[in-house]
Design a protein around this motif. Sequence first.
Motif, PDB file in Angstrom:
ATOM      1  N   ALA A   5       0.839  -1.207   0.000  1.00 50.56           N
ATOM      2  CA  ALA A   5       0.000   0.000   0.000  1.00 50.56           C
ATOM      3  C   ALA A   5       0.870   1.251   0.000  1.00 50.56           C
ATOM      4  CB  ALA A   5      -0.906  -0.008   1.227  1.00 50.56           C
ATOM      5  N   ALA A   6       2.074   1.130   0.590  1.00 48.54           N
ATOM      6  CA  ALA A   6       2.947   2.289   0.705  1.00 48.54           C
ATOM      7  C   ALA A   6       3.643   2.620  -0.619  1.00 48.54           C
ATOM      8  CB  ALA A   6       3.977   2.042   1.800  1.00 48.54           C
ATOM      9  N   GLU A   7       3.949   1.578  -1.410  1.00 42.49           N
ATOM     10  CA  GLU A   7       4.719   1.825  -2.645  1.00 42.49           C
ATOM     11  C   GLU A   7       3.900   1.685  -3.928  1.00 42.49           C
ATOM     12  OE1 GLU A   7       9.338   0.916  -1.590  1.00 42.49           O
ATOM     13  OE2 GLU A   7       8.251  -0.623  -2.690  1.00 42.49           O
ATOM     14  N   LEU A  64      -5.819 -10.173  -5.660  1.00 45.04           N
ATOM     15  CA  LEU A  64      -5.014  -8.960  -5.462  1.00 45.04           C
ATOM     16  C   LEU A  64      -4.949  -8.665  -3.972  1.00 45.04           C
ATOM     17  CD1 LEU A  64      -3.498  -6.476  -6.460  1.00 45.04           C
ATOM     18  CD2 LEU A  64      -5.702  -5.384  -6.895  1.00 45.04           C
ATOM     19  N   THR A  65      -3.741  -8.689  -3.428  1.00 46.33           N
ATOM     20  CA  THR A  65      -3.570  -8.420  -2.004  1.00 46.33           C
ATOM     21  C   THR A  65      -2.718  -7.179  -1.802  1.00 46.33           C
ATOM     22  OG1 THR A  65      -3.705 -10.786  -1.565  1.00 46.33           O
ATOM     23  CG2 THR A  65      -2.894  -9.426   0.211  1.00 46.33           C
ATOM     24  N   ILE A  91      -6.307   1.198  -3.139  1.00 46.36           N
ATOM     25  CA  ILE A  91      -6.827  -0.081  -3.662  1.00 46.36           C
ATOM     26  C   ILE A  91      -7.367   0.141  -5.074  1.00 46.36           C
ATOM     27  CG2 ILE A  91      -8.617  -1.865  -3.399  1.00 46.36           C
ATOM     28  CD1 ILE A  91      -8.360  -1.451  -0.345  1.00 46.36           C
ATOM     29  N   GLU A  92      -8.118   1.218  -5.233  1.00 41.10           N
ATOM     30  CA  GLU A  92      -8.726   1.496  -6.535  1.00 41.10           C
ATOM     31  C   GLU A  92      -7.664   1.716  -7.612  1.00 41.10           C
ATOM     32  OE1 GLU A  92     -12.012   4.352  -6.137  1.00 41.10           O
ATOM     33  OE2 GLU A  92     -11.531   4.890  -8.210  1.00 41.10           O
ATOM     34  N   GLU A  93      -6.629   2.481  -7.231  1.00 42.89           N
ATOM     35  CA  GLU A  93      -5.558   2.787  -8.192  1.00 42.89           C
ATOM     36  C   GLU A  93      -4.833   1.495  -8.634  1.00 42.89           C
ATOM     37  OE1 GLU A  93      -2.813   5.800  -6.718  1.00 42.89           O
ATOM     38  OE2 GLU A  93      -1.254   5.007  -8.053  1.00 42.89           O
ATOM     39  N   VAL A  94      -4.494   0.656  -7.637  1.00 41.79           N
ATOM     40  CA  VAL A  94      -3.763  -0.581  -7.954  1.00 41.79           C
ATOM     41  C   VAL A  94      -4.655  -1.519  -8.755  1.00 41.79           C
ATOM     42  CG1 VAL A  94      -2.641  -2.616  -6.961  1.00 41.79           C
ATOM     43  CG2 VAL A  94      -2.258  -0.365  -5.932  1.00 41.79           C
ATOM     44  N   SER A 111      -7.144  -0.809 -10.687  1.00 42.63           N
ATOM     45  CA  SER A 111      -7.401  -0.402 -12.082  1.00 42.63           C
ATOM     46  C   SER A 111      -6.170  -0.661 -12.942  1.00 42.63           C
ATOM     47  CB  SER A 111      -7.894   1.042 -12.179  1.00 42.63           C
ATOM     48  OG  SER A 111      -6.861   1.905 -11.845  1.00 42.63           O
ATOM     49  N   PHE A 112      -4.982  -0.595 -12.344  1.00 43.76           N
ATOM     50  CA  PHE A 112      -3.775  -0.944 -13.110  1.00 43.76           C
ATOM     51  C   PHE A 112      -3.771  -2.434 -13.450  1.00 43.76           C
ATOM     52  CE2 PHE A 112       0.542  -2.362 -13.719  1.00 43.76           C
ATOM     53  CZ  PHE A 112       1.032  -1.418 -14.604  1.00 43.76           C
ATOM     54  N   VAL A 113      -4.054  -3.260 -12.450  1.00 34.65           N
ATOM     55  CA  VAL A 113      -4.017  -4.717 -12.661  1.00 34.65           C
ATOM     56  C   VAL A 113      -5.089  -5.140 -13.670  1.00 34.65           C
ATOM     57  CG1 VAL A 113      -4.301  -6.966 -11.527  1.00 34.65           C
ATOM     58  CG2 VAL A 113      -2.985  -5.166 -10.397  1.00 34.65           C
ATOM     59  N   LYS A 114      -6.194  -4.421 -13.683  1.00 32.53           N
ATOM     60  CA  LYS A 114      -7.291  -4.766 -14.599  1.00 32.53           C
ATOM     61  C   LYS A 114      -6.916  -4.577 -16.066  1.00 32.53           C
ATOM     62  CE  LYS A 114     -11.400  -4.567 -11.768  1.00 32.53           C
ATOM     63  NZ  LYS A 114     -12.342  -3.653 -11.125  1.00 32.53           N
ATOM     64  N   GLU A 115      -5.837  -3.840 -16.315  1.00 32.11           N
ATOM     65  CA  GLU A 115      -5.391  -3.681 -17.706  1.00 32.11           C
ATOM     66  C   GLU A 115      -4.856  -4.996 -18.268  1.00 32.11           C
ATOM     67  OE1 GLU A 115      -2.622  -0.446 -18.044  1.00 32.11           O
ATOM     68  OE2 GLU A 115      -3.978   0.864 -16.910  1.00 32.11           O
ATOM     69  N   PHE A 116      -4.499  -5.903 -17.338  1.00 28.43           N
ATOM     70  CA  PHE A 116      -4.037  -7.223 -17.780  1.00 28.43           C
ATOM     71  C   PHE A 116      -5.250  -8.142 -17.841  1.00 28.43           C
ATOM     72  CE2 PHE A 116      -0.467  -5.073 -16.064  1.00 28.43           C
ATOM     73  CZ  PHE A 116       0.624  -5.516 -16.783  1.00 28.43           C
ATOM     74  N   ASP A 117      -5.035  -9.292 -18.493  1.00 29.07           N
ATOM     75  CA  ASP A 117      -6.179 -10.161 -18.719  1.00 29.07           C
ATOM     76  C   ASP A 117      -6.353 -11.192 -17.608  1.00 29.07           C
ATOM     77  OD1 ASP A 117      -8.294 -11.147 -20.091  1.00 29.07           O
ATOM     78  OD2 ASP A 117      -7.088 -12.433 -21.411  1.00 29.07           O
ATOM     79  N   PHE A 118      -6.406 -10.730 -16.345  1.00 28.44           N
ATOM     80  CA  PHE A 118      -6.588 -11.686 -15.244  1.00 28.44           C
ATOM     81  C   PHE A 118      -8.050 -11.751 -14.840  1.00 28.44           C
ATOM     82  CE2 PHE A 118      -2.144 -10.293 -14.496  1.00 28.44           C
ATOM     83  CZ  PHE A 118      -1.526 -11.532 -14.572  1.00 28.44           C
TER      84      PHE A 118
END
Length: 220
Positions: A86-88, A111-112, A128-131, A133-140
């Motif tokens: 969360a810090a980085e 996603l943890t 959480i939202e920022e991370v 939305s980044f991860v959602k750009e991948f096809d997971f």
Amino acid sequence: MNNYIIGTCGHIDHGKTALIRALNGYEGDTTKEEQQRGITIDLSFSNLSKENQNIAFIDVPGHEKLVKNMIAGAFSFDCVMIVVSAAEKIMPQTVEHLQILSLLGVKNAILTITKKDLVEESALASIIEEVESFVKEFDFNILFTTAVSIYDENSIEKLKDKLFSLNASTKVEENFFRYYVDRIFSAQGAGTIVTGTVLGRPIKTDDKLFICDIKKRSKG
Ligand SMILES: Nc1nc2c(ncn2[C@@H]2O[C@H](COP(=O)(O)OP(=O)(O)OP(=O)(O)O)[C@@H](O)[C@H]2O)c(=O)[nH]1
Ligand SMILES: [Mg+2]
């Protein structure tokens, strides 16, 4: 027994090994070098089980020079636990690991967000939202997102409950034969012989195999 393999991924020091230790008490960083440097070097394998459910964890290193070790572990994941501090937030090896896992075809993800104790509670939702939305750009296929701290037992217990509620139907069923070569030797008249571990779909005696790497059919 219902087995499910969850592997970690994420940037160095984002708390992958500490999270597994909080979940099952397993100390993954056992070698002298790992302890001196405070980083994971080799893969570690541990588990968490309840009734007929067994969750196997593969913990990988986040160090940029140890990507090869990370890839070796990632081959067998049913699901990846994407660990982001969360810090980085998103860092170079977070991105690199996500790219590798996408290439390897790993689909299921958890996603943890770790180290939530290091940020203001009021800031957590937007992190959480920022991370996410980044991860959602991948096809997971993100099974769930959670925020934890190893110092907040409640958050760890909640994560454990969620892990045990994962349905085995989310396990990847492979429709092809995959073979890890553990040993290799030659025998006169037979040529090169390999022995190893079968993953994926089993084969029968006399089935023909094509070895993609050398573009040849196997004998026997
Ligand atoms: N404050 C706080 N520190 C944490 C938390 N989780 C892990 N840490 C600390 O973060 C540091 C790195 O943790 P590790 O678990 O070794 O990180 P890692 O992701 O496994 O690192 P590599 O395997 O080398 O990539 C350690 O000092 C941990 O004690 C947390 O929830 N809160
Ligand atoms: Mg580690």
